[in-house]
Design a protein around this motif. Sequence first.
Motif, PDB file in Angstrom:
ATOM      1  N   VAL A  24       0.901  -1.227   0.004  1.00  0.00           N
ATOM      2  CA  VAL A  24      -0.028  -0.047   0.030  1.00  0.00           C
ATOM      3  C   VAL A  24       1.032   1.395  -0.119  1.00  0.00           C
ATOM      4  CG1 VAL A  24      -1.643   1.300   1.177  1.00  0.00           C
ATOM      5  CG2 VAL A  24      -1.837  -1.129   1.289  1.00  0.00           C
ATOM      6  N   THR A  25       0.816   2.125  -0.985  1.00  0.00           N
ATOM      7  CA  THR A  25       1.429   3.350  -1.118  1.00  0.00           C
ATOM      8  C   THR A  25       0.561   4.583  -0.720  1.00  0.00           C
ATOM      9  OG1 THR A  25       1.113   3.709  -3.194  1.00  0.00           O
ATOM     10  CG2 THR A  25       3.056   2.510  -2.567  1.00  0.00           C
ATOM     11  N   PHE A  26       1.118   5.595  -0.230  1.00  0.00           N
ATOM     12  CA  PHE A  26       0.573   6.834  -0.029  1.00  0.00           C
ATOM     13  C   PHE A  26       1.058   8.050  -1.023  1.00  0.00           C
ATOM     14  CE2 PHE A  26       0.227   3.820   3.482  1.00  0.00           C
ATOM     15  CZ  PHE A  26      -1.156   3.989   4.000  1.00  0.00           C
ATOM     16  N   ASP A  27       0.244   8.317  -1.741  1.00  0.00           N
ATOM     17  CA  ASP A  27       0.538   9.169  -2.763  1.00  0.00           C
ATOM     18  C   ASP A  27       1.697   8.702  -3.526  1.00  0.00           C
ATOM     19  OD1 ASP A  27      -0.043  11.399  -4.348  1.00  0.00           O
ATOM     20  OD2 ASP A  27       1.093  12.954  -2.985  1.00  0.00           O
ATOM     21  N   GLY A  28       1.845   7.459  -3.706  1.00  0.00           N
ATOM     22  CA  GLY A  28       3.095   7.036  -4.478  1.00  0.00           C
ATOM     23  C   GLY A  28       4.412   6.712  -3.466  1.00  0.00           C
ATOM     24  N   TYR A  30       5.930   4.602  -0.173  1.00  0.00           N
ATOM     25  CA  TYR A  30       5.634   3.548   0.564  1.00  0.00           C
ATOM     26  C   TYR A  30       6.365   3.579   1.745  1.00  0.00           C
ATOM     27  CZ  TYR A  30       6.567  -1.309   1.998  1.00  0.00           C
ATOM     28  OH  TYR A  30       6.785  -2.291   3.120  1.00  0.00           O
ATOM     29  N   PHE A  31       5.694   3.370   2.810  1.00  0.00           N
ATOM     30  CA  PHE A  31       6.214   3.183   4.173  1.00  0.00           C
ATOM     31  C   PHE A  31       6.029   1.694   4.783  1.00  0.00           C
ATOM     32  CE2 PHE A  31       4.533   7.429   3.519  1.00  0.00           C
ATOM     33  CZ  PHE A  31       5.574   8.339   3.840  1.00  0.00           C
ATOM     34  N   PRO A  32       7.274   1.243   5.103  1.00  0.00           N
ATOM     35  CA  PRO A  32       7.004  -0.029   6.118  1.00  0.00           C
ATOM     36  C   PRO A  32       6.045  -0.084   7.018  1.00  0.00           C
ATOM     37  CG  PRO A  32       9.256   0.197   5.262  1.00  0.00           C
ATOM     38  CD  PRO A  32       8.654   1.550   5.003  1.00  0.00           C
ATOM     39  N   LEU A  33       5.270  -0.507   7.497  1.00  0.00           N
ATOM     40  CA  LEU A  33       4.254  -0.683   8.600  1.00  0.00           C
ATOM     41  C   LEU A  33       4.106  -1.637   9.600  1.00  0.00           C
ATOM     42  CD1 LEU A  33       1.356   0.959   6.537  1.00  0.00           C
ATOM     43  CD2 LEU A  33       2.891   2.267   7.809  1.00  0.00           C
ATOM     44  N   LYS A  34       4.111  -1.495  10.727  1.00  0.00           N
ATOM     45  CA  LYS A  34       4.142  -2.726  11.571  1.00  0.00           C
ATOM     46  C   LYS A  34       3.037  -2.382  12.920  1.00  0.00           C
ATOM     47  CE  LYS A  34       6.629  -6.000  14.586  1.00  0.00           C
ATOM     48  NZ  LYS A  34       7.843  -6.193  15.338  1.00  0.00           N
ATOM     49  N   SER A  35       2.253  -3.430  13.118  1.00  0.00           N
ATOM     50  CA  SER A  35       1.297  -3.032  14.312  1.00  0.00           C
ATOM     51  C   SER A  35       1.321  -4.181  15.169  1.00  0.00           C
ATOM     52  CB  SER A  35      -0.395  -2.755  13.842  1.00  0.00           C
ATOM     53  OG  SER A  35      -0.714  -3.801  12.933  1.00  0.00           O
ATOM     54  N   LYS A  36       1.259  -3.924  16.330  1.00  0.00           N
ATOM     55  CA  LYS A  36       1.248  -5.136  17.401  1.00  0.00           C
ATOM     56  C   LYS A  36       0.420  -4.534  18.478  1.00  0.00           C
ATOM     57  CE  LYS A  36       5.634  -4.161  19.066  1.00  0.00           C
ATOM     58  NZ  LYS A  36       7.026  -4.416  19.580  1.00  0.00           N
ATOM     59  N   LYS A  37       0.059  -5.778  19.381  1.00  0.00           N
ATOM     60  CA  LYS A  37      -0.639  -5.242  20.568  1.00  0.00           C
ATOM     61  C   LYS A  37       0.469  -4.617  21.587  1.00  0.00           C
ATOM     62  CE  LYS A  37      -0.084  -9.813  22.790  1.00  0.00           C
ATOM     63  NZ  LYS A  37      -0.666 -10.936  23.440  1.00  0.00           N
ATOM     64  N   ALA A  38       0.200  -3.680  22.363  1.00  0.00           N
ATOM     65  CA  ALA A  38       1.193  -3.085  23.173  1.00  0.00           C
ATOM     66  C   ALA A  38       0.693  -3.573  24.612  1.00  0.00           C
ATOM     67  CB  ALA A  38       0.507  -1.621  23.484  1.00  0.00           C
ATOM     68  N   SER A  39      -0.105  -4.514  24.975  1.00  0.00           N
ATOM     69  CA  SER A  39      -0.468  -5.006  26.230  1.00  0.00           C
ATOM     70  C   SER A  39      -1.240  -6.451  26.356  1.00  0.00           C
ATOM     71  CB  SER A  39      -1.159  -4.246  26.980  1.00  0.00           C
ATOM     72  OG  SER A  39      -2.224  -4.093  26.899  1.00  0.00           O
ATOM     73  N   ASP A  40      -1.282  -7.090  27.387  1.00  0.00           N
ATOM     74  CA  ASP A  40      -2.124  -8.064  27.263  1.00  0.00           C
ATOM     75  C   ASP A  40      -3.450  -8.141  26.736  1.00  0.00           C
ATOM     76  OD1 ASP A  40       0.060  -9.710  28.574  1.00  0.00           O
ATOM     77  OD2 ASP A  40      -0.749  -9.409  30.426  1.00  0.00           O
ATOM     78  N   LEU A  58       2.403  12.153   4.951  1.00  0.00           N
ATOM     79  CA  LEU A  58       2.045  11.141   4.163  1.00  0.00           C
ATOM     80  C   LEU A  58       2.206   9.985   5.496  1.00  0.00           C
ATOM     81  CD1 LEU A  58       3.062  11.355   0.923  1.00  0.00           C
ATOM     82  CD2 LEU A  58       0.698  11.496   1.525  1.00  0.00           C
ATOM     83  N   ALA A  59       3.272   9.915   6.002  1.00  0.00           N
ATOM     84  CA  ALA A  59       3.861   9.005   7.390  1.00  0.00           C
ATOM     85  C   ALA A  59       2.741   8.811   8.153  1.00  0.00           C
ATOM     86  CB  ALA A  59       5.094   9.317   7.753  1.00  0.00           C
ATOM     87  N   ARG A  60       2.203   9.943   8.772  1.00  0.00           N
ATOM     88  CA  ARG A  60       1.083  10.315   9.535  1.00  0.00           C
ATOM     89  C   ARG A  60      -0.178   9.506   9.335  1.00  0.00           C
ATOM     90  NH1 ARG A  60       0.776  14.704  13.479  1.00  0.00           N
ATOM     91  NH2 ARG A  60       2.611  15.485  13.477  1.00  0.00           N
ATOM     92  N   GLU A  61      -0.356   9.637   7.588  1.00  0.00           N
ATOM     93  CA  GLU A  61      -1.731   8.933   7.200  1.00  0.00           C
ATOM     94  C   GLU A  61      -1.665   7.548   7.165  1.00  0.00           C
ATOM     95  OE1 GLU A  61      -4.761  10.356   6.928  1.00  0.00           O
ATOM     96  OE2 GLU A  61      -3.598  12.126   7.692  1.00  0.00           O
ATOM     97  N   ALA A  62      -0.317   7.074   6.860  1.00  0.00           N
ATOM     98  CA  ALA A  62       0.167   5.607   6.815  1.00  0.00           C
ATOM     99  C   ALA A  62       0.017   5.029   8.199  1.00  0.00           C
ATOM    100  CB  ALA A  62       1.600   5.476   6.330  1.00  0.00           C
ATOM    101  N   GLY A  63       0.338   5.697   9.255  1.00  0.00           N
ATOM    102  CA  GLY A  63       0.052   5.283  10.644  1.00  0.00           C
ATOM    103  C   GLY A  63      -1.436   5.053  10.928  1.00  0.00           C
ATOM    104  N   ARG A  64      -2.081   5.911  10.586  1.00  0.00           N
ATOM    105  CA  ARG A  64      -3.705   5.846  10.788  1.00  0.00           C
ATOM    106  C   ARG A  64      -4.285   4.765  10.017  1.00  0.00           C
ATOM    107  NH1 ARG A  64      -6.371  10.614  11.718  1.00  0.00           N
ATOM    108  NH2 ARG A  64      -5.076  11.734  10.622  1.00  0.00           N
ATOM    109  N   TYR A  65      -3.697   4.481   8.758  1.00  0.00           N
ATOM    110  CA  TYR A  65      -4.347   3.277   8.003  1.00  0.00           C
ATOM    111  C   TYR A  65      -4.042   2.075   8.663  1.00  0.00           C
ATOM    112  CZ  TYR A  65      -3.939  -0.128   4.409  1.00  0.00           C
ATOM    113  OH  TYR A  65      -3.998  -1.387   3.824  1.00  0.00           O
ATOM    114  N   GLU A  66      -2.654   1.863   9.152  1.00  0.00           N
ATOM    115  CA  GLU A  66      -2.277   0.794   9.707  1.00  0.00           C
ATOM    116  C   GLU A  66      -2.851   0.404  11.187  1.00  0.00           C
ATOM    117  OE1 GLU A  66      -0.340  -2.859  10.356  1.00  0.00           O
ATOM    118  OE2 GLU A  66      -0.581  -1.666   8.517  1.00  0.00           O
ATOM    119  N   GLY A  67      -3.274   1.563  11.883  1.00  0.00           N
ATOM    120  CA  GLY A  67      -4.159   1.314  13.087  1.00  0.00           C
ATOM    121  C   GLY A  67      -5.596   1.159  12.711  1.00  0.00           C
ATOM    122  N   THR A  68      -6.219   1.584  11.777  1.00  0.00           N
ATOM    123  CA  THR A  68      -7.536   1.507  11.391  1.00  0.00           C
ATOM    124  C   THR A  68      -7.469  -0.141  10.964  1.00  0.00           C
ATOM    125  OG1 THR A  68      -7.738   3.455  10.665  1.00  0.00           O
ATOM    126  CG2 THR A  68      -9.398   1.855   9.814  1.00  0.00           C
TER     127      THR A  68
END
Length: 109
Positions: A24-28, A30-40, A58-68
Amino acid sequence: MRRTTLILLAALALGACAKKTERVTFDGVYFPLKSKKASDDRQDFVVTVRKAEQNLELAREAGRYEGTRYCLQNFGTSEIDWSQGPDAEDGTVMLSGGSLTFRGRCALW
């Protein structure tokens, strides 16, 4: 032995190509994204956006996308209560080692 090695290398190369087309790119950009649980409690999560120095907005929008994406996959909701999110003032979101880190909680109603 050499033939087996060549076949394995070819398979790896083809596998890498398939993943690149799924990026997934944001306005062309690419940002490597990673999401994971923060606690139990899996509702709490952390998102890391690497190579954020390319374009902070664009990195902020990528973070919003990954959180969603994280919340949709794990809880079926796109509602997020951000404790350190993409809409925070510039002074509160720090670029560290070229990465942005966001923290949130999937909101269950």
